[in-house]
Enzyme design. Sequence first.
Site, PDB file in Angstrom:
ATOM      1  N   GLY A   1       0.662  -1.100  -0.026  1.00 32.11           N
ATOM      2  CA  GLY A   1      -0.182  -0.053   0.064  1.00 32.11           C
ATOM      3  C   GLY A   1       0.742   1.190   0.188  1.00 32.11           C
ATOM      4  CG  ASN A   2      -0.076   4.663  -1.307  1.00 28.92           C
ATOM      5  OD1 ASN A   2      -0.967   5.554  -0.965  1.00 28.92           O
ATOM      6  ND2 ASN A   2      -0.505   3.955  -2.745  1.00 28.92           N
TER       7      ASN A   2
END
Length: 405
Positions: free
Chosen positions: A207-208
């Site tokens: 993810g980020n």
Amino acid sequence: MIKNKKILLGITGSIAAYKAAILVRMLVKSGAEVRVVMTPDAKNFVTPLTLSTLSKNPVLVDYFNPENGSWNNHVELGTWADLMVIAPCTAQTIHKMAHGVCDNLLTAVYLSARCPVLVAPAMDHEMYHHVVTQTNIKLLKKNGCGIISPGYGSLASGIEGDGRMAEPEEIFLKIDTFFPTTPFSGKKILITAGPTFEPIDPVRYIGNHSSGKMGYALAEEAVKRGMEVYLVSGPVALNPPAGVDHFTKVQTAVEMYDACMEIFPKVDIAVFAAAVADFKPKTTYSEKFKKDGQEFLSIELEKNPDILAACGAIKNHQWVIGFALETENEEYHALQKKKNKNADWIVLNSLKIPGSGFGTDTNQIVIFDENDRAHPFSLKSKRELAFDIFELLQNKFTDKQENKK
Ligand code: PMT
């Protein structure tokens, strides 16, 4: 343009109070959020139950609710509303408002209101023309209230004359014209926001750090400007802004792509503020991956679809705005993305600037327009920047519409 506007309707003790129910129904049908405050006398003419059913909100009459001991905060109500309308407004309430008398919840809300106030007087002919009433009405006008003049007709006293409250349709029209339409009114917009999570196994993902704040601020601003908003969001901790018409929550880039491809043909504007994972694991393990006996782990990645590029490739009438999050050679990379993805504008934000980019409430952006001209903005809140983006877009959009004529 009434949609999504917050209307506070004050009702006082007049036979015309029953018409307030029709007004509430018209406002709610047009997409307004309506809350009703009544004077105790008004309850003799129309029931709070009717008004709460029609407004879909509890009706407030007193400062205190004796059943549960709760307090109706007049300041909160006064600051909540975009517009306060008092219809019908008796000679007595007009007098109290003109002189700052504050002896019930409605008059307290009036004194606390920061929004504009419209007043629809309703009373007998003689009372309406009495010098005291006329002086009070003049005072209200002087104090900034708008007056919706009563009409001529049969009155509760049995006589014909002035003082009959304006019909609900006329009050509705006055409210409608009070909120000017914008070049965006009724237009449809797609906004992507937040990160995407690409699963490795049932417990881990790639993810980020995107929080969704930038995209959600844009959605909020689009609602304010009367647009029909499609918000497609990755996993974030925010609630969708009030007034968003279509909310789609997704996890992965492929899910975001599927949602956007369905929505994009319907919209006039599309803004891609999501931080979409460029790659995803080629294989997603169905069980939790075990580390036993492994010193190293390689995860093979494959490319995700590029949503902005896919929409840019099929756009016809849509105005397409991409974001670019860069760490070096910012302007060059942003302009490359604009060209390669066929966006009309690209909004550059840099992770190098403190207070900018992921997670923060603030951002610093440069918009590159359709001619690659830079429009830089100082570091400010994402909400303020959303306003700036739509202000600039408003000019372009008005130009675009005019060029078509
Ligand atoms: O959510 P916040 O915490 O408020 O942070 C806001 C933000 C930094 C995420 C936002 O302002 C932002 O910059 N969003 C785009 C981030 C990004 O992924 O940039 P990019 O340079 O990698 O992508 C360029 C554009 O292509 C973006 O519009 C992106 O949405 C789009 N894209 C990218 C990859 C992909 N597979 N599909 C896409 O649509």
